[in-house]
Design a protein around this motif. Structure first.
Motif, PDB file in Angstrom:
ATOM      1  N   PRO A 154      -1.795 -22.411  39.824  1.00 10.31           N
ATOM      2  CA  PRO A 154      -1.211 -23.731  39.555  1.00 10.31           C
ATOM      3  C   PRO A 154      -1.124 -24.554  40.836  1.00 10.31           C
ATOM      4  O   PRO A 154      -1.017 -24.002  41.929  1.00 10.31           O
ATOM      5  CB  PRO A 154       0.198 -23.395  39.025  1.00 10.31           C
ATOM      6  CG  PRO A 154       0.130 -21.967  38.612  1.00 10.31           C
ATOM      7  CD  PRO A 154      -0.869 -21.305  39.502  1.00 10.31           C
ATOM      8  N   ARG A 155      -1.178 -25.870  40.683  1.00  6.11           N
ATOM      9  CA  ARG A 155      -1.017 -26.751  41.836  1.00  6.11           C
ATOM     10  C   ARG A 155       0.358 -26.529  42.453  1.00  6.11           C
ATOM     11  O   ARG A 155       1.368 -26.536  41.742  1.00  6.11           O
ATOM     12  CB  ARG A 155      -1.178 -28.201  41.401  1.00  6.11           C
ATOM     13  CG  ARG A 155      -1.163 -29.196  42.552  1.00  6.11           C
ATOM     14  CD  ARG A 155      -1.490 -30.612  42.101  1.00  6.11           C
ATOM     15  NE  ARG A 155      -0.668 -31.006  40.974  1.00  6.11           N
ATOM     16  CZ  ARG A 155      -1.145 -31.411  39.804  1.00  6.11           C
ATOM     17  NH1 ARG A 155      -2.429 -31.463  39.603  1.00  6.11           N
ATOM     18  NH2 ARG A 155      -0.336 -31.761  38.842  1.00  6.11           N
ATOM     19  N   TRP A 204      -6.783 -29.921  41.804  1.00  6.34           N
ATOM     20  CA  TRP A 204      -6.810 -29.388  40.445  1.00  6.34           C
ATOM     21  C   TRP A 204      -6.419 -27.920  40.447  1.00  6.34           C
ATOM     22  O   TRP A 204      -7.069 -27.096  41.115  1.00  6.34           O
ATOM     23  CB  TRP A 204      -8.210 -29.528  39.845  1.00  6.34           C
ATOM     24  CG  TRP A 204      -8.590 -30.927  39.494  1.00  6.34           C
ATOM     25  CD1 TRP A 204      -8.441 -31.546  38.283  1.00  6.34           C
ATOM     26  CD2 TRP A 204      -9.196 -31.902  40.354  1.00  6.34           C
ATOM     27  NE1 TRP A 204      -8.910 -32.833  38.343  1.00  6.34           N
ATOM     28  CE2 TRP A 204      -9.381 -33.082  39.598  1.00  6.34           C
ATOM     29  CE3 TRP A 204      -9.598 -31.886  41.696  1.00  6.34           C
ATOM     30  CZ2 TRP A 204      -9.948 -34.230  40.132  1.00  6.34           C
ATOM     31  CZ3 TRP A 204     -10.156 -33.020  42.239  1.00  6.34           C
ATOM     32  CH2 TRP A 204     -10.327 -34.186  41.466  1.00  6.34           C
ATOM     33  N   GLY A 205      -5.370 -27.583  39.708  1.00  5.04           N
ATOM     34  CA  GLY A 205      -4.966 -26.197  39.543  1.00  5.04           C
ATOM     35  C   GLY A 205      -5.273 -25.708  38.142  1.00  5.04           C
ATOM     36  O   GLY A 205      -5.602 -26.485  37.244  1.00  5.04           O
ATOM     37  N   GLY A 206      -5.182 -24.389  37.953  1.00  2.00           N
ATOM     38  CA  GLY A 206      -5.395 -23.804  36.642  1.00  2.00           C
ATOM     39  C   GLY A 206      -6.832 -23.848  36.169  1.00  2.00           C
ATOM     40  O   GLY A 206      -7.092 -23.838  34.961  1.00  2.00           O
ATOM     41  N   VAL A 207      -7.806 -23.861  37.102  1.00  2.00           N
ATOM     42  CA  VAL A 207      -9.223 -23.968  36.735  1.00  2.00           C
ATOM     43  C   VAL A 207      -9.914 -22.620  36.953  1.00  2.00           C
ATOM     44  O   VAL A 207      -9.909 -22.074  38.062  1.00  2.00           O
ATOM     45  CB  VAL A 207      -9.943 -25.036  37.572  1.00  2.00           C
ATOM     46  CG1 VAL A 207     -11.414 -25.120  37.166  1.00  2.00           C
ATOM     47  CG2 VAL A 207      -9.269 -26.390  37.423  1.00  2.00           C
ATOM     48  N   ASP A 208     -10.509 -22.084  35.896  1.00  2.00           N
ATOM     49  CA  ASP A 208     -11.282 -20.854  35.987  1.00  2.00           C
ATOM     50  C   ASP A 208     -12.726 -21.217  36.318  1.00  2.00           C
ATOM     51  O   ASP A 208     -13.512 -21.581  35.448  1.00  2.00           O
ATOM     52  CB  ASP A 208     -11.213 -20.076  34.669  1.00  2.00           C
ATOM     53  CG  ASP A 208     -11.985 -18.768  34.713  1.00  2.00           C
ATOM     54  OD1 ASP A 208     -12.567 -18.456  35.777  1.00  2.00           O
ATOM     55  OD2 ASP A 208     -12.019 -18.067  33.691  1.00  2.00           O
ATOM     56  N   LEU A 209     -13.082 -21.104  37.580  1.00  2.00           N
ATOM     57  CA  LEU A 209     -14.410 -21.514  38.021  1.00  2.00           C
ATOM     58  C   LEU A 209     -15.509 -20.554  37.592  1.00  2.00           C
ATOM     59  O   LEU A 209     -16.689 -20.864  37.729  1.00  2.00           O
ATOM     60  CB  LEU A 209     -14.431 -21.686  39.541  1.00  2.00           C
ATOM     61  CG  LEU A 209     -13.707 -22.925  40.059  1.00  2.00           C
ATOM     62  CD1 LEU A 209     -13.491 -22.823  41.558  1.00  2.00           C
ATOM     63  CD2 LEU A 209     -14.479 -24.198  39.724  1.00  2.00           C
ATOM     64  N   SER A 210     -15.143 -19.398  37.052  1.00  2.00           N
ATOM     65  CA  SER A 210     -16.170 -18.504  36.516  1.00  2.00           C
ATOM     66  C   SER A 210     -16.627 -18.951  35.140  1.00  2.00           C
ATOM     67  O   SER A 210     -17.589 -18.408  34.593  1.00  2.00           O
ATOM     68  CB  SER A 210     -15.650 -17.059  36.456  1.00  2.00           C
ATOM     69  OG  SER A 210     -14.626 -16.922  35.493  1.00  2.00           O
ATOM     70  N   ASP A 211     -15.941 -19.949  34.583  1.00  2.00           N
ATOM     71  CA  ASP A 211     -16.351 -20.588  33.336  1.00  2.00           C
ATOM     72  C   ASP A 211     -17.250 -21.768  33.694  1.00  2.00           C
ATOM     73  O   ASP A 211     -16.810 -22.738  34.309  1.00  2.00           O
ATOM     74  CB  ASP A 211     -15.104 -21.059  32.578  1.00  2.00           C
ATOM     75  CG  ASP A 211     -15.434 -21.718  31.249  1.00  2.00           C
ATOM     76  OD1 ASP A 211     -16.270 -22.644  31.229  1.00  2.00           O
ATOM     77  OD2 ASP A 211     -14.839 -21.333  30.229  1.00  2.00           O
ATOM     78  N   SER A 212     -18.513 -21.687  33.323  1.00  2.00           N
ATOM     79  CA  SER A 212     -19.489 -22.692  33.728  1.00  2.00           C
ATOM     80  C   SER A 212     -19.097 -24.102  33.290  1.00  2.00           C
ATOM     81  O   SER A 212     -19.208 -25.061  34.063  1.00  2.00           O
ATOM     82  CB  SER A 212     -20.868 -22.340  33.168  1.00  2.00           C
ATOM     83  OG  SER A 212     -21.825 -23.278  33.578  1.00  2.00           O
ATOM     84  N   ALA A 213     -18.611 -24.235  32.066  1.00  2.00           N
ATOM     85  CA  ALA A 213     -18.230 -25.558  31.560  1.00  2.00           C
ATOM     86  C   ALA A 213     -17.046 -26.115  32.337  1.00  2.00           C
ATOM     87  O   ALA A 213     -17.006 -27.312  32.664  1.00  2.00           O
ATOM     88  CB  ALA A 213     -17.902 -25.484  30.067  1.00  2.00           C
ATOM     89  N   ALA A 214     -16.071 -25.252  32.627  1.00  2.00           N
ATOM     90  CA  ALA A 214     -14.902 -25.696  33.388  1.00  2.00           C
ATOM     91  C   ALA A 214     -15.304 -26.112  34.798  1.00  2.00           C
ATOM     92  O   ALA A 214     -14.803 -27.109  35.341  1.00  2.00           O
ATOM     93  CB  ALA A 214     -13.860 -24.585  33.441  1.00  2.00           C
TER      94      ALA A 214
END
Length: 231
Positions: A41-42, A53-63
């Motif tokens: 979280p931020r 930006w917090g809460g971002v799963d960068l292993s998800d290509s769309a995200a």
């Protein structure tokens, strides 16, 4: 620090951790505008209206594509990416879980891959750019309990080399720093009996990354740079 990155627009992933925070501050001190992204979280007190930006799963290509596009739009373009996001686990092979190897791959390799793929259209749009990945010296040799982590960091090294070869004639350099033990609160807690003065200070590692993002590093691509400290 001199303004070697004046006007550059750079995204840092894993930006809310100890190393990511040091990298973001060093880039800004060198004149860059920085967008920060993290799965955490931020932090309280960080500007909601900033490029954070917090809460971002960068292993998800769309995200990854969504947040990198948002960051590039907020910065009015993109000149560089620093892939700090990742994770570590100590687990012996004999008693360990095969799922740990998948988790390390997802945290360390896939997050860097998805973030890089999401950043590339913006870098190619201007015909230049810098990607710096945070690998590890463990990629060269896995000690006891380090198998899954070392294998994933070896994957980061191969990703770095593959990207460097793919884009060496298109204006984009791709390099990786390979630290030993980084002097963070988490590592001090986990290895309280070790001599932390021999480890790599996050701000020192950040300065290496600043150089790799600069114009002075233009001839360097595909490099895996050891940052050993005195370990």
């Amino acid at each position: 620090m001199s303004q070697v990155l004046e006007g550059k627009r750079i995204v840092v992933t894993g930006a809310f951790g100890a190393l990511g925070d040091a990298v973001g501050k060093a880039l800004e001190a060198a004149g860059a505008r920085v967008a920060r992204i993290d799965k955490a979280p931020r932090p309280a007190g960080m500007k909601e209206d900033g490029a954070n930006w917090g809460g971002v799963d960068l292993s998800d290509s769309a995200a990854a594509k969504s947040v990198l596009s948002a960051a590039a739009e907020r910065l009015n373009g993109l000149d560089g990416l620093v892939n700090v996001a990742g994770g570590f686990v100590w687990e012996a092979v004999e008693s360990g879980d095969a799922d740990t190897w998948d988790r390390m791959y997802r945290l360390n390799v896939r997050s860097a891959l998805c973030a890089s793929q999401a950043a590339l259209p913006w870098l190619l749009q201007r015909g230049a750019g810098r990607i710096v990945n945070v690998g590890a010296l463990a990629a060269h040799h896995a000690g006891v309990g380090m198998g899954a982590y070392a294998a994933s960091k070896a994957g980061v090294a191969r990703l770095t080399e593959a990207l460097a070869e793919e884009f060496k004639d298109r204006g984009i350099t791709v390099n990786a720093v390979l630290p030993s033990i980084i002097d963070t609160p988490a590592n001090r807690a986990a290895m309280s009996h070790d001599d932390a003065s021999r480890w790599v200070d996050p701000s020192a590692l950040a300065r290496v990354i600043v150089f790799l993002q600069s114009e002075d590093a233009a001839p360097i691509t595909g490099a895996l740079i050891p940052v050993r400290g005195r370990v």
